[in-house]
Design a protein around this motif. Structure first.
Motif, PDB file in Angstrom:
ATOM      1  N   GLY A  58       0.778  -1.232   0.000  1.00 25.29           N
ATOM      2  CA  GLY A  58       0.000   0.000   0.000  1.00 25.29           C
ATOM      3  C   GLY A  58       0.810   1.282   0.000  1.00 25.29           C
ATOM      4  O   GLY A  58       0.239   2.376   0.138  1.00 25.29           O
ATOM      5  N   ALA A  59       2.123   1.198  -0.125  1.00 18.74           N
ATOM      6  CA  ALA A  59       2.951   2.412  -0.175  1.00 18.74           C
ATOM      7  C   ALA A  59       2.676   3.180  -1.465  1.00 18.74           C
ATOM      8  O   ALA A  59       2.293   2.602  -2.478  1.00 18.74           O
ATOM      9  CB  ALA A  59       4.425   2.051  -0.086  1.00 18.74           C
ATOM     10  N   ASN A  60       2.876   4.498  -1.415  1.00 19.16           N
ATOM     11  CA  ASN A  60       2.561   5.347  -2.568  1.00 19.16           C
ATOM     12  C   ASN A  60       3.822   6.009  -3.117  1.00 19.16           C
ATOM     13  O   ASN A  60       4.404   6.889  -2.477  1.00 19.16           O
ATOM     14  CB  ASN A  60       1.541   6.416  -2.150  1.00 19.16           C
ATOM     15  CG  ASN A  60       0.981   7.183  -3.338  1.00 19.16           C
ATOM     16  OD1 ASN A  60       1.478   7.092  -4.457  1.00 19.16           O
ATOM     17  ND2 ASN A  60      -0.078   7.941  -3.092  1.00 19.16           N
ATOM     18  N   PHE A  61       4.251   5.575  -4.314  1.00 18.50           N
ATOM     19  CA  PHE A  61       5.432   6.122  -4.978  1.00 18.50           C
ATOM     20  C   PHE A  61       5.046   6.973  -6.193  1.00 18.50           C
ATOM     21  O   PHE A  61       5.849   7.134  -7.113  1.00 18.50           O
ATOM     22  CB  PHE A  61       6.351   4.997  -5.442  1.00 18.50           C
ATOM     23  CG  PHE A  61       7.080   4.272  -4.337  1.00 18.50           C
ATOM     24  CD1 PHE A  61       8.245   4.793  -3.804  1.00 18.50           C
ATOM     25  CD2 PHE A  61       6.599   3.071  -3.840  1.00 18.50           C
ATOM     26  CE1 PHE A  61       8.933   4.126  -2.797  1.00 18.50           C
ATOM     27  CE2 PHE A  61       7.275   2.392  -2.833  1.00 18.50           C
ATOM     28  CZ  PHE A  61       8.436   2.926  -2.300  1.00 18.50           C
ATOM     29  N   THR A  62       3.863   7.543  -6.209  1.00 21.48           N
ATOM     30  CA  THR A  62       3.425   8.326  -7.361  1.00 21.48           C
ATOM     31  C   THR A  62       4.436   9.438  -7.681  1.00 21.48           C
ATOM     32  O   THR A  62       4.810  10.221  -6.798  1.00 21.48           O
ATOM     33  CB  THR A  62       2.039   8.945  -7.094  1.00 21.48           C
ATOM     34  OG1 THR A  62       1.094   7.892  -6.879  1.00 21.48           O
ATOM     35  CG2 THR A  62       1.594   9.797  -8.261  1.00 21.48           C
ATOM     36  N   THR A 105       1.133  -1.587  -4.035  1.00 18.26           N
ATOM     37  CA  THR A 105       2.080  -0.467  -4.019  1.00 18.26           C
ATOM     38  C   THR A 105       1.863   0.372  -5.272  1.00 18.26           C
ATOM     39  O   THR A 105       1.792  -0.151  -6.378  1.00 18.26           O
ATOM     40  CB  THR A 105       3.525  -0.995  -3.984  1.00 18.26           C
ATOM     41  OG1 THR A 105       3.667  -1.874  -2.865  1.00 18.26           O
ATOM     42  CG2 THR A 105       4.517   0.149  -3.851  1.00 18.26           C
ATOM     43  N   ASN A 106       1.745   1.683  -5.109  1.00 16.37           N
ATOM     44  CA  ASN A 106       1.397   2.561  -6.224  1.00 16.37           C
ATOM     45  C   ASN A 106       2.648   3.159  -6.861  1.00 16.37           C
ATOM     46  O   ASN A 106       3.319   3.994  -6.252  1.00 16.37           O
ATOM     47  CB  ASN A 106       0.463   3.672  -5.735  1.00 16.37           C
ATOM     48  CG  ASN A 106      -0.149   4.461  -6.880  1.00 16.37           C
ATOM     49  OD1 ASN A 106       0.320   4.412  -8.022  1.00 16.37           O
ATOM     50  ND2 ASN A 106      -1.209   5.195  -6.589  1.00 16.37           N
ATOM     51  N   PHE A 107       2.948   2.739  -8.096  1.00 18.62           N
ATOM     52  CA  PHE A 107       4.081   3.260  -8.858  1.00 18.62           C
ATOM     53  C   PHE A 107       3.619   4.137 -10.031  1.00 18.62           C
ATOM     54  O   PHE A 107       4.343   4.291 -11.009  1.00 18.62           O
ATOM     55  CB  PHE A 107       4.927   2.110  -9.394  1.00 18.62           C
ATOM     56  CG  PHE A 107       5.721   1.378  -8.346  1.00 18.62           C
ATOM     57  CD1 PHE A 107       6.780   1.991  -7.692  1.00 18.62           C
ATOM     58  CD2 PHE A 107       5.416   0.052  -8.017  1.00 18.62           C
ATOM     59  CE1 PHE A 107       7.519   1.316  -6.732  1.00 18.62           C
ATOM     60  CE2 PHE A 107       6.150  -0.626  -7.059  1.00 18.62           C
ATOM     61  CZ  PHE A 107       7.197   0.000  -6.411  1.00 18.62           C
ATOM     62  N   SER A 108       2.469   4.748  -9.933  1.00 16.27           N
ATOM     63  CA  SER A 108       1.967   5.601 -11.026  1.00 16.27           C
ATOM     64  C   SER A 108       2.944   6.745 -11.278  1.00 16.27           C
ATOM     65  O   SER A 108       3.295   7.497 -10.363  1.00 16.27           O
ATOM     66  CB  SER A 108       0.592   6.169 -10.662  1.00 16.27           C
ATOM     67  OG  SER A 108      -0.353   5.141 -10.473  1.00 16.27           O
ATOM     68  N   ILE A 147       0.502  -1.257  -8.474  1.00 11.43           N
ATOM     69  CA  ILE A 147      -0.301  -0.386  -9.334  1.00 11.43           C
ATOM     70  C   ILE A 147       0.639   0.389 -10.264  1.00 11.43           C
ATOM     71  O   ILE A 147       1.527   1.104  -9.805  1.00 11.43           O
ATOM     72  CB  ILE A 147      -1.136   0.596  -8.489  1.00 11.43           C
ATOM     73  CG1 ILE A 147      -2.089  -0.171  -7.571  1.00 11.43           C
ATOM     74  CG2 ILE A 147      -1.905   1.560  -9.384  1.00 11.43           C
ATOM     75  CD1 ILE A 147      -2.734   0.690  -6.501  1.00 11.43           C
ATOM     76  N   LEU A 148       0.427   0.238 -11.573  1.00  7.19           N
ATOM     77  CA  LEU A 148       1.227   0.929 -12.574  1.00  7.19           C
ATOM     78  C   LEU A 148       0.302   1.751 -13.465  1.00  7.19           C
ATOM     79  O   LEU A 148      -0.913   1.556 -13.475  1.00  7.19           O
ATOM     80  CB  LEU A 148       1.996  -0.080 -13.444  1.00  7.19           C
ATOM     81  CG  LEU A 148       2.774  -1.194 -12.725  1.00  7.19           C
ATOM     82  CD1 LEU A 148       3.384  -2.138 -13.751  1.00  7.19           C
ATOM     83  CD2 LEU A 148       3.838  -0.612 -11.835  1.00  7.19           C
ATOM     84  N   HIS A 193      -1.934  -4.650 -14.327  1.00  4.40           N
ATOM     85  CA  HIS A 193      -0.905  -4.919 -15.335  1.00  4.40           C
ATOM     86  C   HIS A 193      -0.249  -6.265 -15.047  1.00  4.40           C
ATOM     87  O   HIS A 193       0.001  -6.617 -13.890  1.00  4.40           O
ATOM     88  CB  HIS A 193       0.168  -3.827 -15.336  1.00  4.40           C
ATOM     89  CG  HIS A 193      -0.303  -2.534 -15.925  1.00  4.40           C
ATOM     90  ND1 HIS A 193      -1.075  -1.646 -15.230  1.00  4.40           N
ATOM     91  CD2 HIS A 193      -0.088  -1.986 -17.168  1.00  4.40           C
ATOM     92  CE1 HIS A 193      -1.329  -0.589 -15.993  1.00  4.40           C
ATOM     93  NE2 HIS A 193      -0.752  -0.776 -17.171  1.00  4.40           N
ATOM     94  N   THR A 194       0.021  -6.986 -16.123  1.00  7.99           N
ATOM     95  CA  THR A 194       0.797  -8.215 -16.015  1.00  7.99           C
ATOM     96  C   THR A 194       2.229  -7.890 -16.399  1.00  7.99           C
ATOM     97  O   THR A 194       2.483  -7.361 -17.498  1.00  7.99           O
ATOM     98  CB  THR A 194       0.239  -9.311 -16.940  1.00  7.99           C
ATOM     99  OG1 THR A 194      -1.116  -9.579 -16.572  1.00  7.99           O
ATOM    100  CG2 THR A 194       1.076 -10.579 -16.828  1.00  7.99           C
TER     101      THR A 194
END
Length: 290
Positions: A216-220, A237-240, A259-260, A280-281
Motif C-alpha cells: 500500500g505504499a505510494n510512490f506516485t 504499491t502505487n508506482f503511477s 499499481i502501474l 498490469h501483467t
C-alpha cells in the motif's frame, strides 16, 4: 568532558525561575531538578546532566552542546532552537516538547522518547537515533541527512519536504509515515515496515529496500533510479508515474501485484501489459548476452 566545576545545585534549583542566560557550562549537575524553570538561552555546554529534570521548563535557545544528558526528563518543555549538538541524549524523555528549530547534529539519542513533540525544521545531521520512538511526530522541512534510525518507530510521523539522503532506516517502523517530496537518495530501508508510507514525488535514487514490506505504499511520481527491490512485498504499491529505470532485483510477479500506469518507467528487463482485471501483467524479458 574534562574537569568540571562543582556548583551549588541547591542554590541553582532555588533560582530556577530566573536563570535566563545563566553561565553554568562545564559543571557537574547530575540529577538537578530544574522543572518549571525559566532558562532561556542558558549555557549548559559540556555539563554532566545525567537524569536531570527540565519538566515543563522554558529553555528556548538553551545551549547543551557536548553535554551528558543520559536519562534526562524534558517532558512538556519548550526547547525552541535549543542546541544539543554532540550531546549524549540516550534514554531522554522529549515527550510533548517543542523542539522546533533545535539542533541535534552528531548527537547520541538512542532509545529516546519523542511522542507528541514538535520537531519542525530540526537538524539531525549524522545523529544516532537507534530504537528511538518518534511515532506521530512532525518533522516537516528538517535535516536528517546521514541520520541513523535503525529500529526506530516513525509510524505516522510527518516528514514532508525534508532532506534524508544516506539516512539509515533499516528495520524501522514507518507505517503510514508521510515522506512526500523528500530527498532520500542513497537511503537504507532494508527490512523496514513501510505499509502505507507516502513517498509521493520523493527522490529515492540508489535506495535500498531489500526485504521491506511496501504494501500500500505510494510512490506516485517518485524517482527510484537504481534502487534495490530484492525480496520486497509490493501488494497494492502505487508506482503511477514513478521512474524505476535501472532498479535491481525487482521481481516481475511482485510488480504484477502493484499499481502501474502509462507513465511508469520500468527497467529494461521488465515489460508491463494491461490485463482484463484492470491491472498490469509484468513479465521479464530475455536478457541480452554479452
Amino acid at each position: 568532558m574534562g574537569e568540571q566545576r562543582q556548583l551549588d545545585k541547591a542554590k541553582i534549583e532555588a533560582s530556577k525561575k530566573n536563570l535566563e542566560r545563566a553561565k553554568l557550562n562545564r559543571s557537574d549537575l547530575e540529577g538537578i531538578d530544574l522543572s518549571e524553570g525559566y532558562l532561556k538561552e542558558v549555557d549548559l555546554e559540556r555539563c554532566n546532566l545525567k537524569r536531570a529534570s527540565f519538566k515543563n521548563a522554558v529553555v528556548n535557545g538553551g545551549y547543551f552542546k557536548g553535554s551528558n544528558l543520559f536519562g534526562a526528563n524534558f517532558f512538556g518543555a519548550s526547547l525552541i532552537r535549543a542546541d544539543f549538538a554532540r550531546a549524549n541524549l540516550s534514554g531522554v524523555n522529549f515527550r510533548n516538547t517543542d523542539l522546533s528549530g533545535a539542533k541535534f547534529q552528531q548527537a547520541l539519542i538512542k532509545k529516546a522518547q519523542f511522542q507528541g513533540a514538535n520537531l519542525v525544521r530540526t537538524e539531525f545531521f549524522e545523529a544516532q537515533l537507534v530504537e528511538a520512538n518518534l511515532e506521530g511526530v512532525s518533522l516537516n522541512k528538517s535535516d536528517l541527512r546521514r541520520v541513523i534510525m535503525i529500529g526506530a518507530n516513525l509510524a505516522g510521523a510527518k516528514i514532508p519536504q525534508s532532506h534524508l539522503s544516506k539516512a539509515n532506516f533499516s528495520k524501522a517502523d514507518m507505517t503510514g509515515t508521510d515522506l512526500h517530496g523528500c530527498n532520500m537518495t542513497g537511503c537504507d530501508l532494508r527490512e523496514a515496515t513501510l505499509k502505507g508510507t507516502d513517498f509521493r514525488s520523493c527522490v529515492l535514487d540508489r535506495t535500498f529496500f531489500k526485504g521491506s514490506d511496501l504494501t500500500g505504499a505510494n510512490f506516485t511520481d517518485a524517482s527510484l533510479r537504481g534502487a534495490d527491490f530484492g525480496e520486497t512485498v509490493l501488494d497494492d504499491t502505487n508506482f503511477s508515474g514513478a521512474d524505476l529505470t535501472l532498479v535491481t532485483n525487482l521481481a516481475a510477479d511482485s510488480l504484477s501485484r502493484a499499481i502501474l500506469d502509462d507513465r511508469t518507467k520500468l527497467p529494461e528487463y521488465l515489460n508491463a501489459t494491461a490485463n482484463e482485471a484492470g491491472g498490469h501483467t509484468v513479465t521479464e524479458l530475455p536478457r541480452q548476452e554479452d
